[in-house]
Design a protein around this motif. Structure first.
Motif, PDB file in Angstrom:
ATOM      1  N   MET A  71       0.842  -1.204   0.000  1.00  0.00           N
ATOM      2  CA  MET A  71       0.000   0.000   0.000  1.00  0.00           C
ATOM      3  C   MET A  71       0.874   1.250   0.000  1.00  0.00           C
ATOM      4  O   MET A  71       0.582   2.220  -0.698  1.00  0.00           O
ATOM      5  CB  MET A  71      -0.931   0.007   1.218  1.00  0.00           C
ATOM      6  N   GLY A  72       1.960   1.218   0.763  1.00  0.00           N
ATOM      7  CA  GLY A  72       2.884   2.354   0.777  1.00  0.00           C
ATOM      8  C   GLY A  72       3.483   2.625  -0.591  1.00  0.00           C
ATOM      9  O   GLY A  72       3.623   3.783  -1.014  1.00  0.00           O
ATOM     10  N   LYS A  73       3.818   1.565  -1.311  1.00  0.00           N
ATOM     11  CA  LYS A  73       4.364   1.717  -2.661  1.00  0.00           C
ATOM     12  C   LYS A  73       3.317   2.308  -3.609  1.00  0.00           C
ATOM     13  O   LYS A  73       3.624   3.164  -4.447  1.00  0.00           O
ATOM     14  CB  LYS A  73       4.850   0.374  -3.199  1.00  0.00           C
ATOM     15  N   ALA A  74       2.071   1.850  -3.478  1.00  0.00           N
ATOM     16  CA  ALA A  74       0.996   2.376  -4.329  1.00  0.00           C
ATOM     17  C   ALA A  74       0.770   3.863  -4.042  1.00  0.00           C
ATOM     18  O   ALA A  74       0.602   4.667  -4.963  1.00  0.00           O
ATOM     19  CB  ALA A  74      -0.281   1.566  -4.116  1.00  0.00           C
ATOM     20  N   VAL A 126      -7.388   7.717  -8.030  1.00  0.00           N
ATOM     21  CA  VAL A 126      -8.312   6.711  -7.493  1.00  0.00           C
ATOM     22  C   VAL A 126      -8.161   5.395  -8.245  1.00  0.00           C
ATOM     23  O   VAL A 126      -8.029   4.325  -7.644  1.00  0.00           O
ATOM     24  CB  VAL A 126      -9.770   7.213  -7.552  1.00  0.00           C
ATOM     25  N   PHE A 127      -8.169   5.468  -9.568  1.00  0.00           N
ATOM     26  CA  PHE A 127      -8.042   4.243 -10.369  1.00  0.00           C
ATOM     27  C   PHE A 127      -6.696   3.565 -10.130  1.00  0.00           C
ATOM     28  O   PHE A 127      -6.629   2.375  -9.843  1.00  0.00           O
ATOM     29  CB  PHE A 127      -8.208   4.568 -11.861  1.00  0.00           C
ATOM     30  N   ALA A 131      -5.357  -0.079  -8.697  1.00  0.00           N
ATOM     31  CA  ALA A 131      -4.676  -0.966  -9.648  1.00  0.00           C
ATOM     32  C   ALA A 131      -3.249  -1.275  -9.198  1.00  0.00           C
ATOM     33  O   ALA A 131      -2.814  -2.435  -9.258  1.00  0.00           O
ATOM     34  CB  ALA A 131      -4.662  -0.335 -11.035  1.00  0.00           C
ATOM     35  N   ASP A 132      -2.517  -0.261  -8.756  1.00  0.00           N
ATOM     36  CA  ASP A 132      -1.141  -0.480  -8.302  1.00  0.00           C
ATOM     37  C   ASP A 132      -1.093  -1.368  -7.074  1.00  0.00           C
ATOM     38  O   ASP A 132      -0.235  -2.256  -6.963  1.00  0.00           O
ATOM     39  CB  ASP A 132      -0.459   0.855  -7.972  1.00  0.00           C
ATOM     40  N   PHE A 145       4.648  -5.608 -15.117  1.00  0.00           N
ATOM     41  CA  PHE A 145       4.612  -4.647 -16.216  1.00  0.00           C
ATOM     42  C   PHE A 145       3.458  -4.981 -17.165  1.00  0.00           C
ATOM     43  O   PHE A 145       2.703  -4.097 -17.583  1.00  0.00           O
ATOM     44  CB  PHE A 145       5.951  -4.628 -16.954  1.00  0.00           C
ATOM     45  N   LEU A 146       3.293  -6.259 -17.480  1.00  0.00           N
ATOM     46  CA  LEU A 146       2.201  -6.685 -18.362  1.00  0.00           C
ATOM     47  C   LEU A 146       0.837  -6.375 -17.737  1.00  0.00           C
ATOM     48  O   LEU A 146      -0.065  -5.872 -18.415  1.00  0.00           O
ATOM     49  CB  LEU A 146       2.317  -8.178 -18.666  1.00  0.00           C
ATOM     50  N   VAL A 147       0.697  -6.633 -16.453  1.00  0.00           N
ATOM     51  CA  VAL A 147      -0.561  -6.333 -15.774  1.00  0.00           C
ATOM     52  C   VAL A 147      -0.786  -4.819 -15.741  1.00  0.00           C
ATOM     53  O   VAL A 147      -1.903  -4.347 -15.945  1.00  0.00           O
ATOM     54  CB  VAL A 147      -0.576  -6.941 -14.351  1.00  0.00           C
ATOM     55  N   ALA A 148       0.272  -4.052 -15.517  1.00  0.00           N
ATOM     56  CA  ALA A 148       0.151  -2.592 -15.543  1.00  0.00           C
ATOM     57  C   ALA A 148      -0.304  -2.117 -16.922  1.00  0.00           C
ATOM     58  O   ALA A 148      -1.137  -1.202 -17.033  1.00  0.00           O
ATOM     59  CB  ALA A 148       1.467  -1.933 -15.151  1.00  0.00           C
ATOM     60  N   LEU A 149       0.211  -2.721 -17.982  1.00  0.00           N
ATOM     61  CA  LEU A 149      -0.218  -2.356 -19.334  1.00  0.00           C
ATOM     62  C   LEU A 149      -1.684  -2.723 -19.567  1.00  0.00           C
ATOM     63  O   LEU A 149      -2.433  -1.959 -20.186  1.00  0.00           O
ATOM     64  CB  LEU A 149       0.667  -3.031 -20.383  1.00  0.00           C
ATOM     65  N   ALA A 150      -2.100  -3.889 -19.074  1.00  0.00           N
ATOM     66  CA  ALA A 150      -3.497  -4.294 -19.216  1.00  0.00           C
ATOM     67  C   ALA A 150      -4.404  -3.332 -18.447  1.00  0.00           C
ATOM     68  O   ALA A 150      -5.462  -2.914 -18.951  1.00  0.00           O
ATOM     69  CB  ALA A 150      -3.691  -5.722 -18.722  1.00  0.00           C
ATOM     70  N   MET A 151      -3.991  -2.952 -17.241  1.00  0.00           N
ATOM     71  CA  MET A 151      -4.762  -1.961 -16.486  1.00  0.00           C
ATOM     72  C   MET A 151      -4.740  -0.616 -17.221  1.00  0.00           C
ATOM     73  O   MET A 151      -5.714   0.122 -17.191  1.00  0.00           O
ATOM     74  CB  MET A 151      -4.199  -1.808 -15.069  1.00  0.00           C
ATOM     75  N   GLY A 152      -3.629  -0.337 -17.882  1.00  0.00           N
ATOM     76  CA  GLY A 152      -3.522   0.875 -18.685  1.00  0.00           C
ATOM     77  C   GLY A 152      -4.515   0.881 -19.836  1.00  0.00           C
ATOM     78  O   GLY A 152      -5.051   1.931 -20.200  1.00  0.00           O
TER      79      GLY A 152
END
Length: 164
Positions: A71-74, A126-127, A131-132, A145-152
């Motif tokens: 959570m701290g990283k997000a 918020v989004f 997601a992070d 990275f792939l999941v971040a792109l999919a969320m992107g």
């Protein structure tokens, strides 16, 4: 994996999000300039996010509590990378799609883009906070990275739908 693949993946995911928002949700024909903008934006984000995500993954903010650490990283991401990318997005949108000349944008100062920035940053934070957090907590490092792109891509759908 070569960094150019990350750029291409970012461009493809963001362009796909724009196509879904325009062609399926809005049921309009695709605007080539918007499509190009979102593809370029996806490449820029991929270029920035790939090393940043590696750095975030390597940090330890709270050793004994994994949930608190992630959570701290997000939150750290929402206080650093997100405002920077949001500002770049709003300025690029003004220049590329609203055709505001760069010198005019520079001389007007931040006033005219502060409202779009504030509105967009609230939605973005918020989004991406959610997601992070999920990505950092549940996804192995190799796939973040792939999941971040999919969320992107999902964010591109929402983003395209919110911008006119």
């Amino acid at each position: 994996k070569p960094w150019v693949y990350g750029l291409l993946e970012g461009a493809a995911f963001a362009a796909a999000g724009e196509l879904v928002a325009t062609c399926i949700i809005k049921q309009q024909s695709a605007d080539p300039m918007r499509l190009l903008f979102f593809a370029g934006w996806g490449a820029v984000v991929a270029f920035c996010v790939a090393p940043w995500l590696k750095l975030l993954s390597s940090l330890t903010l709270s050793r004994p509590y994994r949930l608190l650490d992630q959570m701290g990283k997000a939150v750290l991401n929402q206080l650093t990378m997100t405002p920077l990318l949001t500002l770049v997005f709003v300025a690029a949108w003004e220049v590329m799609l609203k055709k505001t000349p760069v010198p005019e944008l520079a001389t007007r100062g931040v006033g005219p883009i502060s409202e779009p920035f504030t509105d967009r940053y609230k939605r973005t934070a918020v989004f991406w906070l959610t997601a992070d957090f999920v990505n950092l907590l549940l996804v192995p490092n190799n796939y973040r990275f792939l999941v971040a792109l999919a969320m992107g891509a999902i964010w591109a759908v929402l983003s395209s739908h919110m911008t006119t």
